[in-house]
Design a protein around this motif. Structure first.
Motif, PDB file in Angstrom:
ATOM      1  N   VAL A   1       0.811  -1.216   0.000  1.00 59.63           N
ATOM      2  CA  VAL A   1       0.000   0.000   0.000  1.00 59.63           C
ATOM      3  C   VAL A   1       0.847   1.270   0.000  1.00 59.63           C
ATOM      4  O   VAL A   1       0.378   2.337  -0.407  1.00 59.63           O
ATOM      5  N   ASP A   2       2.092   1.184   0.426  1.00 57.77           N
ATOM      6  CA  ASP A   2       2.894   2.407   0.508  1.00 57.77           C
ATOM      7  C   ASP A   2       3.144   3.013  -0.867  1.00 57.77           C
ATOM      8  O   ASP A   2       3.374   4.220  -0.973  1.00 57.77           O
ATOM      9  N   GLY A   3       3.115   2.206  -1.924  1.00 55.99           N
ATOM     10  CA  GLY A   3       3.281   2.766  -3.258  1.00 55.99           C
ATOM     11  C   GLY A   3       2.168   3.748  -3.591  1.00 55.99           C
ATOM     12  O   GLY A   3       2.411   4.797  -4.204  1.00 55.99           O
ATOM     13  N   TYR A   4       0.946   3.413  -3.194  1.00 59.79           N
ATOM     14  CA  TYR A   4      -0.184   4.320  -3.395  1.00 59.79           C
ATOM     15  C   TYR A   4       0.021   5.591  -2.585  1.00 59.79           C
ATOM     16  O   TYR A   4      -0.206   6.709  -3.064  1.00 59.79           O
ATOM     17  N   ARG A   5       0.460   5.440  -1.351  1.00 59.33           N
ATOM     18  CA  ARG A   5       0.718   6.593  -0.497  1.00 59.33           C
ATOM     19  C   ARG A   5       1.754   7.520  -1.143  1.00 59.33           C
ATOM     20  O   ARG A   5       1.616   8.741  -1.122  1.00 59.33           O
ATOM     21  N   ARG A   6       2.763   6.923  -1.751  1.00 56.10           N
ATOM     22  CA  ARG A   6       3.843   7.723  -2.336  1.00 56.10           C
ATOM     23  C   ARG A   6       3.379   8.510  -3.558  1.00 56.10           C
ATOM     24  O   ARG A   6       3.679   9.699  -3.686  1.00 56.10           O
ATOM     25  N   VAL A   7       2.643   7.867  -4.468  1.00 62.27           N
ATOM     26  CA  VAL A   7       2.196   8.615  -5.650  1.00 62.27           C
ATOM     27  C   VAL A   7       1.182   9.683  -5.253  1.00 62.27           C
ATOM     28  O   VAL A   7       1.145  10.765  -5.862  1.00 62.27           O
ATOM     29  N   HIS A   8       0.375   9.404  -4.249  1.00 60.81           N
ATOM     30  CA  HIS A   8      -0.602  10.401  -3.794  1.00 60.81           C
ATOM     31  C   HIS A   8       0.118  11.597  -3.174  1.00 60.81           C
ATOM     32  O   HIS A   8      -0.233  12.755  -3.452  1.00 60.81           O
ATOM     33  N   ARG A   9       1.115  11.312  -2.363  1.00 63.22           N
ATOM     34  CA  ARG A   9       1.859  12.399  -1.720  1.00 63.22           C
ATOM     35  C   ARG A   9       2.615  13.221  -2.755  1.00 63.22           C
ATOM     36  O   ARG A   9       2.611  14.451  -2.713  1.00 63.22           O
ATOM     37  N   VAL A  10       3.247  12.515  -3.695  1.00 60.54           N
ATOM     38  CA  VAL A  10       4.002  13.216  -4.734  1.00 60.54           C
ATOM     39  C   VAL A  10       3.072  14.068  -5.586  1.00 60.54           C
ATOM     40  O   VAL A  10       3.381  15.218  -5.913  1.00 60.54           O
ATOM     41  N   THR A  11       1.920  13.534  -5.940  1.00 60.61           N
ATOM     42  CA  THR A  11       0.968  14.260  -6.781  1.00 60.61           C
ATOM     43  C   THR A  11       0.559  15.578  -6.149  1.00 60.61           C
ATOM     44  O   THR A  11       0.424  16.600  -6.832  1.00 60.61           O
ATOM     45  N   HIS A  12       0.391  15.594  -4.830  1.00 61.48           N
ATOM     46  CA  HIS A  12      -0.128  16.775  -4.161  1.00 61.48           C
ATOM     47  C   HIS A  12       0.961  17.699  -3.614  1.00 61.48           C
ATOM     48  O   HIS A  12       0.674  18.823  -3.227  1.00 61.48           O
ATOM     49  N   ALA A  13       2.209  17.246  -3.567  1.00 60.31           N
ATOM     50  CA  ALA A  13       3.232  18.076  -2.955  1.00 60.31           C
ATOM     51  C   ALA A  13       4.442  18.344  -3.837  1.00 60.31           C
ATOM     52  O   ALA A  13       5.169  19.305  -3.616  1.00 60.31           O
ATOM     53  N   GLN A  14       4.683  17.516  -4.832  1.00 55.21           N
ATOM     54  CA  GLN A  14       5.920  17.604  -5.588  1.00 55.21           C
ATOM     55  C   GLN A  14       6.039  18.901  -6.369  1.00 55.21           C
ATOM     56  O   GLN A  14       7.119  19.479  -6.448  1.00 55.21           O
ATOM     57  N   ALA A  15       4.944  19.377  -6.949  1.00 52.57           N
ATOM     58  CA  ALA A  15       5.003  20.590  -7.767  1.00 52.57           C
ATOM     59  C   ALA A  15       5.472  21.785  -6.942  1.00 52.57           C
ATOM     60  O   ALA A  15       6.340  22.549  -7.366  1.00 52.57           O
ATOM     61  N   GLN A  16       4.923  21.935  -5.733  1.00 52.57           N
ATOM     62  CA  GLN A  16       5.314  23.066  -4.893  1.00 52.57           C
ATOM     63  C   GLN A  16       6.768  22.976  -4.452  1.00 52.57           C
ATOM     64  O   GLN A  16       7.505  23.960  -4.500  1.00 52.57           O
ATOM     65  N   SER A  17       7.189  21.781  -4.022  1.00 50.32           N
ATOM     66  CA  SER A  17       8.566  21.630  -3.552  1.00 50.32           C
ATOM     67  C   SER A  17       9.553  21.805  -4.698  1.00 50.32           C
ATOM     68  O   SER A  17      10.635  22.365  -4.534  1.00 50.32           O
ATOM     69  N   HIS A  18       9.178  21.330  -5.890  1.00 46.12           N
ATOM     70  CA  HIS A  18      10.062  21.479  -7.045  1.00 46.12           C
ATOM     71  C   HIS A  18      10.226  22.953  -7.405  1.00 46.12           C
ATOM     72  O   HIS A  18      11.325  23.435  -7.657  1.00 46.12           O
ATOM     73  N   ALA A  19       9.119  23.700  -7.412  1.00 51.93           N
ATOM     74  CA  ALA A  19       9.174  25.115  -7.756  1.00 51.93           C
ATOM     75  C   ALA A  19      10.021  25.878  -6.739  1.00 51.93           C
ATOM     76  O   ALA A  19      10.835  26.725  -7.096  1.00 51.93           O
ATOM     77  N   ALA A  20       9.830  25.564  -5.452  1.00 49.91           N
ATOM     78  CA  ALA A  20      10.598  26.257  -4.420  1.00 49.91           C
ATOM     79  C   ALA A  20      12.076  25.926  -4.521  1.00 49.91           C
ATOM     80  O   ALA A  20      12.946  26.790  -4.394  1.00 49.91           O
ATOM     81  N   GLY A  21      12.393  24.658  -4.772  1.00 54.05           N
ATOM     82  CA  GLY A  21      13.793  24.257  -4.873  1.00 54.05           C
ATOM     83  C   GLY A  21      14.469  24.856  -6.084  1.00 54.05           C
ATOM     84  O   GLY A  21      15.608  25.311  -6.029  1.00 54.05           O
ATOM     85  N   ALA A  22      13.759  24.881  -7.213  1.00 57.00           N
ATOM     86  CA  ALA A  22      14.332  25.437  -8.432  1.00 57.00           C
ATOM     87  C   ALA A  22      14.529  26.937  -8.303  1.00 57.00           C
ATOM     88  O   ALA A  22      15.499  27.501  -8.800  1.00 57.00           O
ATOM     89  N   ALA A  23      13.612  27.646  -7.628  1.00 56.34           N
ATOM     90  CA  ALA A  23      13.726  29.095  -7.483  1.00 56.34           C
ATOM     91  C   ALA A  23      14.894  29.469  -6.592  1.00 56.34           C
ATOM     92  O   ALA A  23      15.548  30.492  -6.798  1.00 56.34           O
TER      93      ALA A  23
END
Length: 256
Positions: A141-163
């Motif tokens: 089940v952790d694979g589902y947890r990971r894609v769900h977490r990434v889907t909802h958080a990755q865009a913001q963290s990526h933008a902040a890290g790149a900036a």
């Protein structure tokens, strides 16, 4: 036998019964915890961490999950449903080449829909659906947890890290993000495999429907998907390929 002796014997017997009951209760506690740990595996450890090391609180939470979802009866997928889900997974995996974020987002939605189709709580109730899945698929089940977490958080963290980084830092962050997305999608595939295959309690014969098998070996063909297991196919039976068995980052070869 005098009345006094009878009273003494009754007191002794009562004391023995009380001591036996206390010892039984003490023995039951660790056994219950051990049973939960065997059942939930990595989910048990995550629950303990979430409760700051309080194993009793973690076991109460896991016991409540079992109480709510332990008797859940899943329904089998119709062959046409299975084919549609597998086709969508194939498309998501192939899409990863050009759009990894969108591919992982589709995998998140696909798992939610697939679990709902199998009879788990609706995907709109993510936490409840995840809890139910953890009771029956604790090791995947952790694979589902990971894609769900990434889907909802990755865009913001990526933008902040790149900036906050220079051009070179942005390239490094992008590479790191892509690898995280790839690992999340690979981990999620394990749960997809579990949910899309006919189960022992589905009422159908094991092995019916779409089979999961690696692509035929070829010198110029794509590598096996991470986590896939090679399997031989009898000469009298045509090889069947699961559409979701291709490696991420490689396009599926055209059929001859």
């Amino acid at each position: 036998m005098s009345t006094g002796v009878i009273i003494v014997l009754i007191v002794i017997v009562a004391a023995v019964l009380v001591v036996a009951a206390v010892l039984a209760l003490r023995a039951r506690g660790p056994q219950h915890g051990g049973s939960l740990k065997r059942r939930f595996g990595p989910e048990y450890d995550r629950a303990v961490v979430r409760h700051d090391g309080d194993t009793k609180a973690a076991e109460r939470e896991l016991s409540e999950r079992v109480r709510r979802h332990g008797s859940l009866h899943t329904r089998p997928l119709e062959p046409a449903e299975r084919e549609r889900f597998e086709a969508r997974w194939t498309a998501a995996q192939e899409r990863f080449v050009d759009s990894p974020r969108e591919a992982v987002g589709e995998a998140d939605r696909l798992l939610a829909e697939l679990a709902g189709a199998r009879g788990y709580p609706d995907g709109a109730q993510y936490e409840e659906q995840l809890a139910a899945l953890s009771v029956h698929h604790a090791h995947h089940v952790d694979g589902y947890r990971r894609v769900h977490r990434v889907t909802h958080a990755q865009a913001q963290s990526h933008a902040a890290g790149a900036a906050g980084a220079g051009n070179g830092g942005a390239e490094t962050a992008a590479a790191s993000d892509t690898e995280e997305l790839r690992e999340a999608l690979v981990a999620a595939r394990a749960l997809f495999e579990q949910l899309v295959r006919p189960g022992r309690h589905d009422g159908g014969r094991p092995g019916t429907g779409a089979r999961v098998a690696p692509a035929p070996a070829a010198a110029s063909g794509p590598a096996s998907a991470p986590g896939s297991t090679p399997a031989s196919t009898p000469a009298s039976e045509p090889a069947a390929r699961a559409p979701h068995g291709w490696s991420l980052g490689k396009r599926r070869p055209k059929e001859s």
